[in-house]
Design an enzyme around this catalytic site. Sequence first.
Site, PDB file in Angstrom:
ATOM      1  N   HIS A 101      48.069  40.680  10.092  1.00 38.66           N
ATOM      2  CA  HIS A 101      49.457  40.365  10.470  1.00 38.66           C
ATOM      3  C   HIS A 101      50.377  41.498  10.026  1.00 38.66           C
ATOM      4  O   HIS A 101      49.927  42.446   9.398  1.00 38.66           O
ATOM      5  CB  HIS A 101      49.888  38.990   9.950  1.00 38.66           C
ATOM      6  CG  HIS A 101      49.982  38.844   8.461  1.00 38.66           C
ATOM      7  ND1 HIS A 101      48.897  38.945   7.618  1.00 38.66           N
ATOM      8  CD2 HIS A 101      51.043  38.591   7.652  1.00 38.66           C
ATOM      9  CE1 HIS A 101      49.285  38.742   6.377  1.00 38.66           C
ATOM     10  NE2 HIS A 101      50.581  38.537   6.353  1.00 38.66           N
ATOM     11  N   HIS A 126      53.059  41.829   7.974  1.00 39.53           N
ATOM     12  CA  HIS A 126      53.790  41.981   6.710  1.00 39.53           C
ATOM     13  C   HIS A 126      53.446  43.318   6.035  1.00 39.53           C
ATOM     14  O   HIS A 126      52.320  43.807   6.157  1.00 39.53           O
ATOM     15  CB  HIS A 126      53.490  40.806   5.780  1.00 39.53           C
ATOM     16  CG  HIS A 126      54.192  39.541   6.184  1.00 39.53           C
ATOM     17  ND1 HIS A 126      53.756  38.286   5.831  1.00 39.53           N
ATOM     18  CD2 HIS A 126      55.310  39.354   6.936  1.00 39.53           C
ATOM     19  CE1 HIS A 126      54.568  37.376   6.335  1.00 39.53           C
ATOM     20  NE2 HIS A 126      55.520  37.989   7.010  1.00 39.53           N
ATOM     21  N   HIS A 133      50.330  44.146   4.299  1.00 40.51           N
ATOM     22  CA  HIS A 133      49.121  44.074   5.134  1.00 40.51           C
ATOM     23  C   HIS A 133      49.025  45.221   6.139  1.00 40.51           C
ATOM     24  O   HIS A 133      47.920  45.597   6.524  1.00 40.51           O
ATOM     25  CB  HIS A 133      49.050  42.717   5.855  1.00 40.51           C
ATOM     26  CG  HIS A 133      48.930  41.589   4.892  1.00 40.51           C
ATOM     27  ND1 HIS A 133      47.722  41.027   4.549  1.00 40.51           N
ATOM     28  CD2 HIS A 133      49.858  40.981   4.118  1.00 40.51           C
ATOM     29  CE1 HIS A 133      47.923  40.099   3.621  1.00 40.51           C
ATOM     30  NE2 HIS A 133      49.211  40.055   3.342  1.00 40.51           N
ATOM     31  N   ASP A 161      46.552  35.950   5.179  1.00 36.57           N
ATOM     32  CA  ASP A 161      47.400  34.995   4.453  1.00 36.57           C
ATOM     33  C   ASP A 161      47.398  33.625   5.121  1.00 36.57           C
ATOM     34  O   ASP A 161      48.363  32.870   5.020  1.00 36.57           O
ATOM     35  CB  ASP A 161      48.845  35.522   4.357  1.00 36.57           C
ATOM     36  CG  ASP A 161      48.989  36.694   3.400  1.00 36.57           C
ATOM     37  OD1 ASP A 161      48.007  37.053   2.723  1.00 36.57           O
ATOM     38  OD2 ASP A 161      50.103  37.250   3.334  1.00 36.57           O
ATOM     39  N   HIS A 171      45.138  37.406  -1.267  1.00 33.93           N
ATOM     40  CA  HIS A 171      45.882  37.373  -2.539  1.00 33.93           C
ATOM     41  C   HIS A 171      45.132  36.574  -3.602  1.00 33.93           C
ATOM     42  O   HIS A 171      44.414  35.624  -3.282  1.00 33.93           O
ATOM     43  CB  HIS A 171      47.266  36.729  -2.350  1.00 33.93           C
ATOM     44  CG  HIS A 171      48.211  37.525  -1.519  1.00 33.93           C
ATOM     45  ND1 HIS A 171      49.057  38.475  -2.042  1.00 33.93           N
ATOM     46  CD2 HIS A 171      48.442  37.523  -0.178  1.00 33.93           C
ATOM     47  CE1 HIS A 171      49.777  39.015  -1.071  1.00 33.93           C
ATOM     48  NE2 HIS A 171      49.417  38.456   0.090  1.00 33.93           N
TER      49      HIS A 171
HETATM   50 FE    FE Z   1      50.356  38.964   2.026  1.00 33.15          FE
HETATM   51 ZN    ZN Z   2      51.825  37.816   4.641  1.00 38.61          ZN
END
Ligand code: FE
Ligand code: ZN
Length: 255
Positions: free
Chosen positions: A56, A58, A61, A133, A171
């Site tokens: 994704h 973000h 990432h 995530d 994470h």
């Molecule tokens: Fe993340």
């Molecule tokens: Zn994320």
Amino acid sequence: MTIEIRQFPCLSDNYGFLVRDKACGAVATIDTPDAEEINRQLEAAGWRLTHILNTHHHPDHAGGNLALKEKWNCEIIGPREEAARIPGIDRKVGDGDIVRLGDSAAKVYDTPGHTLGHIIFHFADDGAAFVGDTIFAMGCGRLFEGTPEQMWLSLNKIADLPPETELYCAHEYTQANAAFALSVDPQNTALKKRMEEVKKLRSQNTPTVPTTLARELETNPFLRAEDPSLQNAIDLSGADAVSVFAKTRALKDAF
Ligand code: FE
Ligand code: ZN
């Protein structure tokens, strides 16, 4: 196993993953949280980066995409539904597409919720899924862009993989997630036992990732919206799964 996986912590609580196809030596990084650290890991392993697989958009990432592409001229493969936000993307993929890494292959699943275009990569022959995530050990991603219904469907795609699948979450949130999980699922003996194991691992700074789907089915409250004791604990006995999931997610946001 057709792939080998090199996992390392980076940024404050991310994990990076390098995946190498043993047959021909192609190497992918799953996401690009930290280009410098990824380069250090490549050097330590003696590997050359050929692919970036993004889950994704973000920054933790996809933030290292351009620096790595400049150095390695690697192919960037990412989510079609948010391609405009993936720096340097070369190939857009979505639900059901197959991504080849040398002789190895990953199937792509759309898992909207955390972001609207989020995807995961499942290396079925190796029983490994890189879930970004979407799901964490005893947790799930925050709903920044999607609805509870979308995320519930996405989590169910993961729940339908073989139970022995190793889930490589992006994470290390496990201990905080376990504390929340116990607050909504206090009678769950598997969860209580796991909390003790996680405390011990984290006190030694040992990663709790990857987890397995089987373990998550037993202990992750975000996969357990149909469980009567969890429903009872959050005052939603008999409610539909999406409502139970939505309330569990809202409680976690405020925990
Ligand atoms: Fe993340
Ligand atoms: Zn994320």
